[in-house]
Design a protein around this motif. Structure first.
Motif, PDB file in Angstrom:
ATOM      1  N   ASP A   1       1.926   5.851   3.340  1.00 37.82           N
ATOM      2  CA  ASP A   1       0.574   6.109   2.857  1.00 37.82           C
ATOM      3  C   ASP A   1       0.161   5.167   1.723  1.00 37.82           C
ATOM      4  OD1 ASP A   1       0.263   8.088   4.714  1.00 37.82           O
ATOM      5  OD2 ASP A   1       0.650   9.745   3.323  1.00 37.82           O
ATOM      6  N   VAL A   2       1.127   4.689   0.922  1.00 32.22           N
ATOM      7  CA  VAL A   2       0.760   3.804  -0.201  1.00 32.22           C
ATOM      8  C   VAL A   2       0.805   2.327   0.189  1.00 32.22           C
ATOM      9  CG1 VAL A   2       1.527   5.473  -1.921  1.00 32.22           C
ATOM     10  CG2 VAL A   2       3.098   3.665  -1.183  1.00 32.22           C
ATOM     11  N   LEU A   3       1.385   2.016   1.347  1.00 29.05           N
ATOM     12  CA  LEU A   3       1.418   0.625   1.792  1.00 29.05           C
ATOM     13  C   LEU A   3       0.059   0.226   2.370  1.00 29.05           C
ATOM     14  CD1 LEU A   3       4.857   0.254   3.622  1.00 29.05           C
ATOM     15  CD2 LEU A   3       4.138  -0.944   1.539  1.00 29.05           C
ATOM     16  N   ARG A   4      -0.424  -0.919   1.970  1.00 21.09           N
ATOM     17  CA  ARG A   4      -1.628  -1.435   2.603  1.00 21.09           C
ATOM     18  C   ARG A   4      -1.272  -1.833   4.035  1.00 21.09           C
ATOM     19  NH1 ARG A   4      -1.100  -6.559   3.668  1.00 21.09           N
ATOM     20  NH2 ARG A   4       0.146  -7.966   2.374  1.00 21.09           N
ATOM     21  N   PRO A   5      -2.235  -1.930   4.943  1.00 21.68           N
ATOM     22  CA  PRO A   5      -1.937  -2.414   6.294  1.00 21.68           C
ATOM     23  C   PRO A   5      -1.237  -3.786   6.228  1.00 21.68           C
ATOM     24  CG  PRO A   5      -4.126  -1.477   6.223  1.00 21.68           C
ATOM     25  CD  PRO A   5      -3.642  -1.514   4.800  1.00 21.68           C
ATOM     26  N   GLY A   6      -0.125  -3.907   6.896  1.00 23.47           N
ATOM     27  CA  GLY A   6       0.659  -5.130   6.838  1.00 23.47           C
ATOM     28  C   GLY A   6       1.671  -5.155   5.711  1.00 23.47           C
ATOM     29  N   GLY A   7       1.616  -4.147   4.835  1.00 24.53           N
ATOM     30  CA  GLY A   7       2.561  -4.075   3.721  1.00 24.53           C
ATOM     31  C   GLY A   7       3.954  -3.710   4.195  1.00 24.53           C
ATOM     32  N   ARG A   8       4.948  -3.959   3.356  1.00 21.95           N
ATOM     33  CA  ARG A   8       6.342  -3.775   3.757  1.00 21.95           C
ATOM     34  C   ARG A   8       7.117  -2.833   2.843  1.00 21.95           C
ATOM     35  NH1 ARG A   8       4.982  -9.131   4.737  1.00 21.95           N
ATOM     36  NH2 ARG A   8       5.584  -9.991   6.782  1.00 21.95           N
ATOM     37  N   LEU A   9       8.109  -2.211   3.430  1.00 18.40           N
ATOM     38  CA  LEU A   9       9.120  -1.413   2.726  1.00 18.40           C
ATOM     39  C   LEU A   9      10.446  -2.149   2.861  1.00 18.40           C
ATOM     40  CD1 LEU A   9      10.601   1.115   1.564  1.00 18.40           C
ATOM     41  CD2 LEU A   9      10.580   2.036   3.913  1.00 18.40           C
ATOM     42  N   VAL A  10      11.131  -2.354   1.738  1.00 23.91           N
ATOM     43  CA  VAL A  10      12.450  -2.994   1.746  1.00 23.91           C
ATOM     44  C   VAL A  10      13.439  -2.081   1.036  1.00 23.91           C
ATOM     45  CG1 VAL A  10      13.811  -4.980   1.015  1.00 23.91           C
ATOM     46  CG2 VAL A  10      11.445  -5.313   1.751  1.00 23.91           C
ATOM     47  N   PHE A  11      14.544  -1.797   1.698  1.00 27.08           N
ATOM     48  CA  PHE A  11      15.582  -0.970   1.068  1.00 27.08           C
ATOM     49  C   PHE A  11      16.943  -1.304   1.676  1.00 27.08           C
ATOM     50  CE2 PHE A  11      14.199   1.385   4.792  1.00 27.08           C
ATOM     51  CZ  PHE A  11      15.369   1.910   5.326  1.00 27.08           C
ATOM     52  N   GLU A  12      17.977  -0.922   0.970  1.00 26.64           N
ATOM     53  CA  GLU A  12      19.333  -1.138   1.458  1.00 26.64           C
ATOM     54  C   GLU A  12      20.048   0.196   1.623  1.00 26.64           C
ATOM     55  OE1 GLU A  12      22.214  -2.253  -2.088  1.00 26.64           O
ATOM     56  OE2 GLU A  12      20.268  -3.246  -2.384  1.00 26.64           O
TER      57      GLU A  12
ATOM     58  N   PRO B   1      -0.402   8.940  -7.536  1.00 31.74           N
ATOM     59  CA  PRO B   1      -1.867   8.921  -7.470  1.00 31.74           C
ATOM     60  C   PRO B   1      -2.292   7.986  -6.339  1.00 31.74           C
ATOM     61  CG  PRO B   1      -1.089   7.512  -9.244  1.00 31.74           C
ATOM     62  CD  PRO B   1       0.122   8.238  -8.730  1.00 31.74           C
ATOM     63  N   PRO B   2      -3.550   8.027  -5.920  1.00 30.40           N
ATOM     64  CA  PRO B   2      -4.002   7.128  -4.859  1.00 30.40           C
ATOM     65  C   PRO B   2      -3.793   5.668  -5.264  1.00 30.40           C
ATOM     66  CG  PRO B   2      -5.610   8.854  -5.266  1.00 30.40           C
ATOM     67  CD  PRO B   2      -4.606   8.954  -6.370  1.00 30.40           C
ATOM     68  N   LEU B   3      -3.107   4.920  -4.433  1.00 28.46           N
ATOM     69  CA  LEU B   3      -2.913   3.496  -4.686  1.00 28.46           C
ATOM     70  C   LEU B   3      -2.479   2.812  -3.396  1.00 28.46           C
ATOM     71  CD1 LEU B   3       0.456   2.997  -4.870  1.00 28.46           C
ATOM     72  CD2 LEU B   3       0.115   4.110  -7.064  1.00 28.46           C
ATOM     73  N   LYS B   4      -2.617   1.486  -3.379  1.00 26.34           N
ATOM     74  CA  LYS B   4      -2.172   0.684  -2.248  1.00 26.34           C
ATOM     75  C   LYS B   4      -1.380  -0.500  -2.792  1.00 26.34           C
ATOM     76  CE  LYS B   4      -3.981   2.977   1.182  1.00 26.34           C
ATOM     77  NZ  LYS B   4      -3.109   3.672   2.183  1.00 26.34           N
ATOM     78  N   VAL B   5      -0.213  -0.744  -2.197  1.00 27.87           N
ATOM     79  CA  VAL B   5       0.637  -1.832  -2.666  1.00 27.87           C
ATOM     80  C   VAL B   5       1.052  -2.712  -1.493  1.00 27.87           C
ATOM     81  CG1 VAL B   5       1.507  -0.475  -4.608  1.00 27.87           C
ATOM     82  CG2 VAL B   5       2.773  -0.476  -2.443  1.00 27.87           C
ATOM     83  N   ASP B   6       1.467  -3.923  -1.838  1.00 24.86           N
ATOM     84  CA  ASP B   6       1.929  -4.867  -0.820  1.00 24.86           C
ATOM     85  C   ASP B   6       3.369  -4.596  -0.401  1.00 24.86           C
ATOM     86  OD1 ASP B   6      -0.488  -6.304  -1.045  1.00 24.86           O
ATOM     87  OD2 ASP B   6       0.303  -7.444  -2.753  1.00 24.86           O
ATOM     88  N   LEU B   7       4.162  -4.082  -1.331  1.00 23.40           N
ATOM     89  CA  LEU B   7       5.594  -3.922  -1.080  1.00 23.40           C
ATOM     90  C   LEU B   7       6.126  -2.692  -1.800  1.00 23.40           C
ATOM     91  CD1 LEU B   7       8.178  -5.363   0.147  1.00 23.40           C
ATOM     92  CD2 LEU B   7       8.467  -6.405  -2.111  1.00 23.40           C
TER      93      LEU B   7
ATOM     94  N   ARG C   1       4.163  -4.233 -19.385  1.00 25.84           N
ATOM     95  CA  ARG C   1       3.351  -4.702 -18.264  1.00 25.84           C
ATOM     96  C   ARG C   1       3.629  -3.912 -16.972  1.00 25.84           C
ATOM     97  NH1 ARG C   1       2.981 -11.319 -18.846  1.00 25.84           N
ATOM     98  NH2 ARG C   1       2.573 -11.357 -21.111  1.00 25.84           N
ATOM     99  N   VAL C   2       4.463  -2.907 -17.086  1.00 26.49           N
ATOM    100  CA  VAL C   2       4.800  -2.063 -15.936  1.00 26.49           C
ATOM    101  C   VAL C   2       4.087  -0.723 -16.074  1.00 26.49           C
ATOM    102  CG1 VAL C   2       6.647  -0.917 -14.645  1.00 26.49           C
ATOM    103  CG2 VAL C   2       7.068  -3.157 -15.710  1.00 26.49           C
ATOM    104  N   ARG C   3       3.592  -0.209 -14.978  1.00 34.11           N
ATOM    105  CA  ARG C   3       3.024   1.142 -14.968  1.00 34.11           C
ATOM    106  C   ARG C   3       4.139   2.112 -14.607  1.00 34.11           C
ATOM    107  NH1 ARG C   3      -1.809   3.304 -10.922  1.00 34.11           N
ATOM    108  NH2 ARG C   3      -1.946   5.437 -11.737  1.00 34.11           N
ATOM    109  N   TRP C   4       4.599   2.877 -15.584  1.00 34.54           N
ATOM    110  CA  TRP C   4       5.713   3.810 -15.366  1.00 34.54           C
ATOM    111  C   TRP C   4       5.175   5.180 -14.984  1.00 34.54           C
ATOM    112  CZ3 TRP C   4       9.938   1.018 -15.209  1.00 34.54           C
ATOM    113  CH2 TRP C   4      10.062  -0.103 -16.022  1.00 34.54           C
ATOM    114  N   ILE C   5       5.746   5.764 -13.944  1.00 34.90           N
ATOM    115  CA  ILE C   5       5.339   7.101 -13.508  1.00 34.90           C
ATOM    116  C   ILE C   5       6.585   7.963 -13.348  1.00 34.90           C
ATOM    117  CG2 ILE C   5       4.231   8.471 -11.705  1.00 34.90           C
ATOM    118  CD1 ILE C   5       2.524   6.074 -11.008  1.00 34.90           C
ATOM    119  N   GLN C   6       6.602   9.093 -14.050  1.00 32.97           N
ATOM    120  CA  GLN C   6       7.701  10.043 -13.885  1.00 32.97           C
ATOM    121  C   GLN C   6       7.312  11.029 -12.788  1.00 32.97           C
ATOM    122  OE1 GLN C   6       8.681  12.432 -17.298  1.00 32.97           O
ATOM    123  NE2 GLN C   6      10.327  13.517 -16.236  1.00 32.97           N
TER     124      GLN C   6
END
Length: 250
Positions: A133-144, A101-107, A89-94
């Motif tokens: 560029d891949v975050l939709r407006p209002g989308g977030r980046l989370v990292f440690e 590729p063109p896409l928009k994500v929430d997180l 159920r995961v889209r794996w990309i190497q």
């Protein structure tokens, strides 16, 4: 694990024998609990996990019905990921984030040490721009990222890290890490693994960049991401920053 803006990966992720034993040597992934909670907190339905490695986090999210893209340059790690439950159920990309590729994500997430493998400022800026560029407006980046003052590398030695594990279909393997160099904010270290089944010794060299709170905050602002919050990592209190950055809605 991503290595800079390229398709290179450290031996620990790219070597099939090392990718196979990665999870047994790091079985406690309670560090991912906070990330999973934030997926719920932010109502994210689509997640891009950069440096997904052997896919533990991506598969956890997929089991909840989240749309997940797992990105990593290391084919060996992705091959391990694809054997796990819910991996279908995961889209794996190497590849790297710049090749998405063109896409928009929430997180977008970068767990563990992923954010620290981008060693120079140009590489770091490139990955942040790709994420924006891949975050939709209002989308977030989370990292440690580990706090430089905590000097976590002082405990990266054989005395503190040695393990000897009997791994199914692999046999007994010994493993440990040693710091090989410290230059300003760059810390280099070497993992050593001994496979008792045939006596093979395989090493993997890595380097991490320890950026300050100010450096990271300014770098995010420079690419148009606002710092929404900086939290503590529940599994390493006082040792890490957990950044939450947001793409503006306008």
């Amino acid at each position: 694990m991503v290595r800079g803006g390229s398709l290179m990966a450290d031996e620990i992720f790219e070597n099939p024998r090392l990718a196979e034993i990665y999870d047994p040597f790091d079985p406690d992934r309670s560090d991912l609990d906070a990330y999973e909670s934030m997926v719920t907190e932010f109502g994210a339905n689509t997640v891009l996990d950069i440096g997904c490695g052997t896919g533990t986090f991506a598969c956890r999210l997929a089991s909840r019905g989240i749309e997940v893209i797992g990105l990593d340059p290391a084919e060996a790690s992705l091959n391990v990921a694809k054997t796990k439950k819910w991996s279908d159920r995961v889209r794996w990309i190497q590849g790297s984030a710049q090749d998405l590729p063109p896409l928009k994500v929430d997180l977008v997430t970068m767990t563990a040490n992923v954010a620290q493998v981008f060693l120079n400022d140009e590489e770091w800026k490139e990955i942040l721009l790709a994420i924006r560029d891949v975050l939709r407006p209002g989308g977030r980046l989370v990292f440690e990222t580990r706090k430089p003052k905590s000097q976590a590398w002082l405990k990266w030695n054989r005395e503190n890290t040695y393990k000897r594990i009997d791994i199914p279909n692999c046999g007994v393997v010994e493993g440990w890490v040693d710091v090989t160099d410290v230059q300003d904010s760059l810390v280099s270290f070497r993992w050593t693994y001994v496979f008792e089944s045939d006596g093979s010794i395989i090493t993997s060299d890595s380097t991490l960049r320890f950026r300050s709170l100010k450096e990271i905050t300014e770098s995010l602002m420079d690419v148009g991401l606002s710092v929404e919050d900086v939290r503590e990592a529940p599994d390493r209190p006082g040792q890490e920053y957990v950044f939450i950055a947001r793409r503006p809605t306008a």
